[in-house]
Every structure is written in C-alpha cells, then in structure tokens.
Write a protein that holds these residues in place. Sequence first.
Motif, PDB file in Angstrom:
ATOM      1  N   ARG A 138       0.510  -1.347   0.093  1.00 27.04           N
ATOM      2  CA  ARG A 138      -0.110  -0.048   0.049  1.00 27.04           C
ATOM      3  C   ARG A 138       0.786   1.220  -0.058  1.00 27.04           C
ATOM      4  O   ARG A 138       0.323   2.499  -0.108  1.00 27.04           O
ATOM      5  CB  ARG A 138      -1.096   0.001   1.193  1.00 27.04           C
ATOM      6  CG  ARG A 138      -1.900  -1.127   1.223  1.00 27.04           C
ATOM      7  CD  ARG A 138      -2.698  -1.241   2.609  1.00 27.04           C
ATOM      8  NE  ARG A 138      -3.261   0.230   2.851  1.00 27.04           N
ATOM      9  CZ  ARG A 138      -3.883   0.607   4.180  1.00 27.04           C
ATOM     10  NH1 ARG A 138      -3.835  -0.582   5.010  1.00 27.04           N
ATOM     11  NH2 ARG A 138      -4.061   1.704   4.430  1.00 27.04           N
ATOM     12  N   LEU A 139       2.066   1.331   0.444  1.00 29.35           N
ATOM     13  CA  LEU A 139       3.042   2.490   0.432  1.00 29.35           C
ATOM     14  C   LEU A 139       3.227   2.778  -1.042  1.00 29.35           C
ATOM     15  O   LEU A 139       3.610   2.241  -1.846  1.00 29.35           O
ATOM     16  CB  LEU A 139       4.204   2.010   1.079  1.00 29.35           C
ATOM     17  CG  LEU A 139       4.464   1.990   2.461  1.00 29.35           C
ATOM     18  CD1 LEU A 139       5.693   1.421   3.173  1.00 29.35           C
ATOM     19  CD2 LEU A 139       3.800   3.030   3.399  1.00 29.35           C
ATOM     20  N   GLY A 140       2.960   4.117  -1.244  1.00 27.98           N
ATOM     21  CA  GLY A 140       3.550   4.963  -2.444  1.00 27.98           C
ATOM     22  C   GLY A 140       4.869   5.485  -2.290  1.00 27.98           C
ATOM     23  O   GLY A 140       5.688   5.306  -1.112  1.00 27.98           O
ATOM     24  N   ASP A 141       5.707   6.076  -3.231  1.00 33.85           N
ATOM     25  CA  ASP A 141       7.078   6.593  -3.193  1.00 33.85           C
ATOM     26  C   ASP A 141       7.051   7.568  -2.122  1.00 33.85           C
ATOM     27  O   ASP A 141       8.138   7.558  -1.317  1.00 33.85           O
ATOM     28  CB  ASP A 141       7.321   7.043  -4.589  1.00 33.85           C
ATOM     29  CG  ASP A 141       7.318   6.145  -5.509  1.00 33.85           C
ATOM     30  OD1 ASP A 141       7.392   4.884  -5.248  1.00 33.85           O
ATOM     31  OD2 ASP A 141       7.244   6.587  -6.940  1.00 33.85           O
ATOM     32  N   GLU A 142       6.099   8.315  -1.907  1.00 36.90           N
ATOM     33  CA  GLU A 142       6.079   9.501  -0.959  1.00 36.90           C
ATOM     34  C   GLU A 142       6.059   8.884   0.368  1.00 36.90           C
ATOM     35  O   GLU A 142       6.656   9.447   1.395  1.00 36.90           O
ATOM     36  CB  GLU A 142       4.834  10.598  -1.221  1.00 36.90           C
ATOM     37  CG  GLU A 142       5.169  11.665  -2.255  1.00 36.90           C
ATOM     38  CD  GLU A 142       6.601  12.119  -2.178  1.00 36.90           C
ATOM     39  OE1 GLU A 142       6.760  12.646  -1.049  1.00 36.90           O
ATOM     40  OE2 GLU A 142       7.180  12.188  -3.339  1.00 36.90           O
ATOM     41  N   ASP A 143       5.129   8.117   0.726  1.00 35.50           N
ATOM     42  CA  ASP A 143       4.973   7.232   1.761  1.00 35.50           C
ATOM     43  C   ASP A 143       6.351   6.403   2.152  1.00 35.50           C
ATOM     44  O   ASP A 143       6.906   6.611   3.477  1.00 35.50           O
ATOM     45  CB  ASP A 143       3.981   6.141   1.785  1.00 35.50           C
ATOM     46  CG  ASP A 143       2.602   6.778   1.340  1.00 35.50           C
ATOM     47  OD1 ASP A 143       2.526   7.764   1.900  1.00 35.50           O
ATOM     48  OD2 ASP A 143       1.638   6.096   0.722  1.00 35.50           O
ATOM     49  N   LEU A 144       6.803   5.683   1.285  1.00 36.29           N
ATOM     50  CA  LEU A 144       8.019   5.231   1.676  1.00 36.29           C
ATOM     51  C   LEU A 144       9.225   6.365   2.104  1.00 36.29           C
ATOM     52  O   LEU A 144      10.061   5.941   2.813  1.00 36.29           O
ATOM     53  CB  LEU A 144       8.618   4.380   0.061  1.00 36.29           C
ATOM     54  CG  LEU A 144       9.893   3.365   0.482  1.00 36.29           C
ATOM     55  CD1 LEU A 144       9.612   2.389   1.443  1.00 36.29           C
ATOM     56  CD2 LEU A 144      10.153   2.631  -0.852  1.00 36.29           C
ATOM     57  N   LYS A 145       9.156   7.202   1.209  1.00 33.84           N
ATOM     58  CA  LYS A 145      10.120   8.329   1.630  1.00 33.84           C
ATOM     59  C   LYS A 145       9.958   8.791   2.924  1.00 33.84           C
ATOM     60  O   LYS A 145      11.070   9.004   3.826  1.00 33.84           O
ATOM     61  CB  LYS A 145      10.172   9.488   0.587  1.00 33.84           C
ATOM     62  CG  LYS A 145      11.154  10.576   0.895  1.00 33.84           C
ATOM     63  CD  LYS A 145      11.281  11.554  -0.178  1.00 33.84           C
ATOM     64  CE  LYS A 145      12.238  12.744  -0.002  1.00 33.84           C
ATOM     65  NZ  LYS A 145      12.048  13.812  -1.079  1.00 33.84           N
ATOM     66  N   ALA A 146       8.841   9.022   3.277  1.00 36.80           N
ATOM     67  CA  ALA A 146       8.594   9.354   4.736  1.00 36.80           C
ATOM     68  C   ALA A 146       8.828   8.480   5.746  1.00 36.80           C
ATOM     69  O   ALA A 146       9.286   8.796   6.865  1.00 36.80           O
ATOM     70  CB  ALA A 146       7.007   9.920   4.730  1.00 36.80           C
ATOM     71  N   THR A 147       8.365   7.234   5.466  1.00 40.35           N
ATOM     72  CA  THR A 147       9.012   6.076   6.470  1.00 40.35           C
ATOM     73  C   THR A 147      10.554   6.191   6.694  1.00 40.35           C
ATOM     74  O   THR A 147      10.871   6.017   7.886  1.00 40.35           O
ATOM     75  CB  THR A 147       8.476   4.697   5.840  1.00 40.35           C
ATOM     76  OG1 THR A 147       7.011   4.893   5.484  1.00 40.35           O
ATOM     77  CG2 THR A 147       8.714   3.587   6.958  1.00 40.35           C
ATOM     78  N   MET A 148      11.212   5.954   5.696  1.00 40.04           N
ATOM     79  CA  MET A 148      12.602   6.169   5.721  1.00 40.04           C
ATOM     80  C   MET A 148      13.077   7.309   6.618  1.00 40.04           C
ATOM     81  O   MET A 148      13.917   7.189   7.394  1.00 40.04           O
ATOM     82  CB  MET A 148      13.513   6.225   4.456  1.00 40.04           C
ATOM     83  CG  MET A 148      13.159   4.872   3.244  1.00 40.04           C
ATOM     84  SD  MET A 148      13.617   3.527   4.182  1.00 40.04           S
ATOM     85  CE  MET A 148      12.202   2.669   4.625  1.00 40.04           C
ATOM     86  N   GLN A 149      12.482   8.600   6.244  1.00 38.46           N
ATOM     87  CA  GLN A 149      12.900   9.835   7.052  1.00 38.46           C
ATOM     88  C   GLN A 149      12.447   9.559   8.581  1.00 38.46           C
ATOM     89  O   GLN A 149      13.371   9.966   9.603  1.00 38.46           O
ATOM     90  CB  GLN A 149      12.364  10.905   6.486  1.00 38.46           C
ATOM     91  CG  GLN A 149      12.870  11.285   5.003  1.00 38.46           C
ATOM     92  CD  GLN A 149      12.045  12.481   4.558  1.00 38.46           C
ATOM     93  OE1 GLN A 149      10.984  12.685   5.191  1.00 38.46           O
ATOM     94  NE2 GLN A 149      12.876  13.160   3.367  1.00 38.46           N
ATOM     95  N   LEU A 150      11.332   8.947   8.942  1.00 41.59           N
ATOM     96  CA  LEU A 150      10.994   8.563  10.306  1.00 41.59           C
ATOM     97  C   LEU A 150      11.870   7.522  11.081  1.00 41.59           C
ATOM     98  O   LEU A 150      12.445   7.780  12.051  1.00 41.59           O
ATOM     99  CB  LEU A 150       9.677   7.979  10.004  1.00 41.59           C
ATOM    100  CG  LEU A 150       9.125   7.514  11.661  1.00 41.59           C
ATOM    101  CD1 LEU A 150       9.115   8.602  12.590  1.00 41.59           C
ATOM    102  CD2 LEU A 150       7.633   7.172  11.556  1.00 41.59           C
ATOM    103  N   GLY A 151      12.456   6.589  10.083  1.00 44.67           N
ATOM    104  CA  GLY A 151      13.553   5.811  10.735  1.00 44.67           C
ATOM    105  C   GLY A 151      14.713   6.351  10.922  1.00 44.67           C
ATOM    106  O   GLY A 151      15.151   5.961  12.008  1.00 44.67           O
ATOM    107  N   GLN A 152      15.089   7.219  10.004  1.00 42.75           N
ATOM    108  CA  GLN A 152      16.286   7.839  10.347  1.00 42.75           C
ATOM    109  C   GLN A 152      16.300   8.691  11.715  1.00 42.75           C
ATOM    110  O   GLN A 152      17.036   8.731  12.639  1.00 42.75           O
ATOM    111  CB  GLN A 152      16.758   8.904   9.306  1.00 42.75           C
ATOM    112  CG  GLN A 152      17.112   7.973   7.971  1.00 42.75           C
ATOM    113  CD  GLN A 152      17.394   8.637   6.821  1.00 42.75           C
ATOM    114  OE1 GLN A 152      17.197  10.205   6.597  1.00 42.75           O
ATOM    115  NE2 GLN A 152      17.906   8.410   5.705  1.00 42.75           N
TER     116      GLN A 152
END
Length: 199
Positions: A138-152
């Motif tokens: 269900r993750l889009g490109d923007e969702d994935l980018k936001a998830t990676m930033q949250l993980g960082q």
Amino acid sequence: ELGVETTPVIFQQLGISLLLGLLVGLQRERSASGVAGMRTFPLISMLGTVSALLAQSFGGWIVAAGLLSIVVVLALPKALKFKQPDPDIGTTTDVAVLLMYAVGALLVVGPTAVAVVIGGGVAVLLQFKPEMHRFVERLGDEDLKATMQLGQTITIFCGLCLNQFGLNAAQFGINIHNVVDGGLFQCRRLLSSMGNHQP
C-alpha cells in the motif's frame, strides 16, 4: 565455574529458553514450516543455553561448535532441495533458527530482559508477515520516503539517548526537541499520505 549455588539460576535460564523456543516454534508450526517447528525451536534455544553454560568452564569454542553444527543440519535439506526442478529455498526459518540459538546463549552471558525481548520480537515478526506485506504494497513513493525519514529520525533519537551523558544538558535538550519535532512531522505526513490513498 558451575556450582551448586548456581543451580536455581541455571534452571531459570533453561526454563526461559524453553518458553521462548516454544513461542517461536508454535508460530512456525502453525505456518507449516518444513525446517523447524514446535519441538525443534525449543531444542535449539536450549542448545544455545547449554552451550553457553558449558563455555563458562570449557571455553567459548563450544558455542561456536554448536552454531556450526546447526548450520550443517540446516544446510543438508537445502542441498537436497537444489536437486529438485523448481526448488523453494526459503531463508526466514533458517535465520530464525540461528537467532534463537543466539538468544539461548544470550540468556547466560547477557541481560535476561534483552534475550526475552529479542525472542518475543522474533515471534511477532514471523506472525505478522501477511500484514507487513500488505502494508508495503500500500505504500507509495512518498509514503516510503516519509517512512525512511522517520526511521532515520528514530535512529538519531536513540543514538542521542545512548550518548546523553556525553552532552551538556542544554545541548541534549535542544537535540531531543529537534528530533521529536521532526519525528512528529514525519508521522503526520505519513498518516496523512496513507489516508489519502484509502478507497
């Protein structure tokens, strides 16, 4: 060295190791894993515990030998599968086996709470495989980018917490404030983006 006074502690370590192995083994048994199940995982975790106990008297090579023996046992079925026309070589259960052996050893040489959290985390991670796959789909490109930033952000926060005694109070407070603000922003952005994708 092992002594009579340590007997209750040893039984406690073996009991926790058995329960953690049963927890992971129950999940693998239900998922019809062909490598290890409800009986094998407790044996593996207890093997790690016994190996670590013996290593206190005879040396750490016993733990290494136990790990090598497990690798050999896991490799034999894999080698036979390679001879099949369309082999299905899964690695999740194999990695879980190695990790639970390490968890069993950690109960002896490390904090019990850490070993319990790791063992429980393995069971949860294995159990929620379908939900995790659906979440990723269900993750889009923007969702994935936001998830990676949250993980960082979370990683930086944890690093600051671990090194807080090396920073002065004012600087540490500023860093925590910035990290928390960034994390909350990424959380709102991720949830808002996922909400927009709902049908």
